[in-house]
Design an enzyme around this catalytic site. Structure first.
Site, PDB file in Angstrom:
ATOM      1  CG  ASN A  48      -1.713  -1.239   1.377  1.00  0.00           C
ATOM      2  OD1 ASN A  48      -2.356  -1.664   0.429  1.00  0.00           O
ATOM      3  ND2 ASN A  48      -1.671  -1.857   2.547  1.00  0.00           N
ATOM      4  CG  HIS A 134     -10.863  -2.240   6.738  1.00  0.00           C
ATOM      5  ND1 HIS A 134     -10.349  -2.500   7.981  1.00  0.00           N
ATOM      6  CD2 HIS A 134      -9.929  -2.651   5.842  1.00  0.00           C
ATOM      7  CE1 HIS A 134      -9.141  -3.031   7.846  1.00  0.00           C
ATOM      8  NE2 HIS A 134      -8.861  -3.127   6.561  1.00  0.00           N
ATOM      9  CD  GLU A 178     -13.540   0.717   3.412  1.00  0.00           C
ATOM     10  OE1 GLU A 178     -12.725   0.571   2.502  1.00  0.00           O
ATOM     11  OE2 GLU A 178     -13.826  -0.179   4.220  1.00  0.00           O
ATOM     12  CB  SER A 182      -9.476  -1.919   1.537  1.00  0.00           C
ATOM     13  OG  SER A 182     -10.385  -2.808   2.136  1.00  0.00           O
ATOM     14  CG  ASP A 207     -11.277   3.648   6.455  1.00  0.00           C
ATOM     15  OD1 ASP A 207     -10.262   4.112   5.908  1.00  0.00           O
ATOM     16  OD2 ASP A 207     -11.262   2.618   7.161  1.00  0.00           O
ATOM     17  CG  HIS A 210      -6.996   1.885   0.443  1.00  0.00           C
ATOM     18  ND1 HIS A 210      -5.811   1.203   0.341  1.00  0.00           N
ATOM     19  CD2 HIS A 210      -7.727   1.225   1.384  1.00  0.00           C
ATOM     20  CE1 HIS A 210      -5.844   0.160   1.152  1.00  0.00           C
ATOM     21  NE2 HIS A 210      -6.985   0.154   1.797  1.00  0.00           N
ATOM     22  CE  LYS A 236      -3.800   0.243   4.301  1.00  0.00           C
ATOM     23  NZ  LYS A 236      -5.104   0.023   4.900  1.00  0.00           N
TER      24      LYS A 236
HETATM   25  C1  LIG Z   1      -5.498  -0.646   6.120  1.00  0.00           C
HETATM   26  C2  LIG Z   1      -6.864  -0.146   6.465  1.00  0.00           C
HETATM   27  C3  LIG Z   1      -7.168   0.247   7.770  1.00  0.00           C
HETATM   28  C4  LIG Z   1      -6.228   0.020   8.910  1.00  0.00           C
HETATM   29  O1  LIG Z   1      -5.163   0.875   8.909  1.00  0.00           O
HETATM   30  P1  LIG Z   1      -3.822   0.449   9.698  1.00  0.00           P
HETATM   31  O2  LIG Z   1      -3.151   1.722   9.965  1.00  0.00           O
HETATM   32  O3  LIG Z   1      -3.084  -0.459   8.788  1.00  0.00           O
HETATM   33  O4  LIG Z   1      -4.267  -0.248  10.951  1.00  0.00           O
HETATM   34  C5  LIG Z   1      -8.403   0.809   7.991  1.00  0.00           C
HETATM   35  N1  LIG Z   1      -9.308   0.952   7.010  1.00  0.00           N
HETATM   36  C6  LIG Z   1      -9.060   0.546   5.749  1.00  0.00           C
HETATM   37  C7  LIG Z   1     -10.097   0.728   4.707  1.00  0.00           C
HETATM   38  C8  LIG Z   1      -7.840  -0.024   5.445  1.00  0.00           C
HETATM   39  O5  LIG Z   1      -7.604  -0.475   4.207  1.00  0.00           O
END
Ligand SMILES: *Cc1c(COP(=O)(O)O)cnc(C)c1O
Length: 379
Positions: A48, A134, A178, A182, A207, A210, A236
């Protein structure tokens, strides 16, 4: 009575039978987009690290400098003494970048979602979550004790139906989606859900894990008016570690007092915060990096005749878990690392290869991956 080992061995055997067992492989990614995995050098489409910042010299230097100045660890939880000076600097920078009043950094994106959701709603409240939200949003919803309902993926009409039917029965309502999904790489219906939230007296948490660094010149995919809660990760596009939420000053002040995954954990190592600060500076200075990652994803979808990429994540659907594993192994033999994503991470029958594109991939590398993916799709 079965021993603990007997008990877990049985559970592992069940997973193996369904091709759902997982194992760890040592992966050295210092030369990303190349990685050395199980001793073999591969081009990775599994990370990522969308902008290649985890290995950026400025970012590494900032991490080193932060550790040299403030130590290797935070030493305590933030409320007790682990709130080293870099935290405030990063929270100011994040809030400014996202155009919101304030920000709060958490231990990780996972902990941020646990901490935001479980602090804002409780028993007697309602949560409406996208079916593909997620796992950490769903875990946060469960931890909160609020009633959890799921709406069909990216379907504001279904969300509206659920609100009309159930909203009146509950005190407060939080909606979860989101900016970029993801496992599918499609964009969330943020504008529609935001309007819906306003109409039904609900709050919307987006969220942006990404989206940050990629969409809207790096500002991310959750900056439309009316979004009160925008969370994301430092792990990421920012190439570091940690999570955050941006919101009003009042919400952030409340979370500091009420969010258990913030209160009962040690602060992040200064190096992680220093690295994230340096990454934000690189993104501000070079917003074209995000556009480069998106262009690589579009090159891939164009070559395969797929719908043009909206994000840096492209799933190549395979179907059964065993077939996805086999496809991933076949690519690995040809020097390409694209992971098989299987149930329970995705619904049964939708196992896939997931390709994540980065600004540091070359056009040749993407072409190579696309040609190999083509042979898999045709099988
Ligand atoms: C990776 C991810 C998370 C978690 O983030 P981390 O910092 O890796 O714990 C939360 N939400 C989504 C959509 C993700 O892809």
């Amino acid at each position: 009575m079965p021993s603990l080992d007997d008990c877990v061995n049985e559970k592992i055997a069940e997973r193996k039978a369904k091709n759902e067992a997982r194992t760890l492989s040592v992966t050295d990614r210092r030369d990303f987009p190349f990685v050395i995995r199980n001793g073999k050098r591969l081009i990775s489409f599994a990370c990522n690290d969308y902008l290649g910042l985890s290995n950026h010299p400025e970012v590494i230097a900032a991490a080193r400098d932060a550790a040299a100045r403030y130590g290797a660890g935070a030493g305590a939880s933030r409320l007790i003494g682990g709130n080293h000076p870099l935290y405030a600097e990063l929270e100011h920078a994040l809030a400014a970048w996202k155009g919101m009043q304030a920000a709060l950094v958490f231990g990780s994106g996972y902990m941020a979602n646990l901490g935001i959701i479980s602090a804002l709603v409780e028993e007697g409240d309602l949560i409406l979550a996208d079916k593909l939200a997620h796992a950490c949003m769903i875990d946060g919803a469960r931890l909160s004790g609020a009633k959890l309902l799921r709406f069909a993926h990216n379907d504001p009409n279904h969300a509206a139906d659920l609100l009309e039917k159930h909203r009146g029965t509950y005190r407060n309502c939080l909606m979860l989606t989101e900016s970029v999904f993801s496992m599918d790489g499609d964009l969330g219906a943020i504008e529609e859900l935001s309007a819906l939230a306003n109409r039904h007296d609900a709050w919307l948490l987006v969220d942006d894990a990404h989206g940050l660094g990629l969409l809207n010149e790096g500002k991310g995919g959750s900056n439309s008016k009316g979004i009160e809660l925008s969370m994301g990760t430092l792990s990421k596009a920012l190439g570091s570690y940690g999570g955050y939420v941006c919101a009003s000053r009042a919400v952030i002040d409340y979370l500091i007092s009420a969010s258990r995954p913030q209160i009962f954990t040690t602060g992040l190592p200064p190096a992680a915060i220093g690295a994230a600060l340096a990454s934000l500076a690189v993104i501000r200075r070079e917003p074209e990096r995000g556009e480069m990652a998106l262009a690589r994803a579009r090159q891939f979808t164009d070559t395969l005749g797929m719908r043009s990429a909206d994000s840096a994540i492209i799933p190549v659907m395979v179907g059964e878990a065993a077939k996805a594993l086999e496809a991933s192994r076949a690519l690995e033999e040809q020097g390409i690392w694209a992971p098989a994503i299987r149930p329970p991470t995705v619904p049964p029958g939708t196992a896939r290869l997931r390709f994540s594109f980065s600004a540091v991939h070359t056009e040749d590398q993407v072409q190579q991956a696309a040609m190999l993916a083509k042979t898999i799709i045709q099988k």
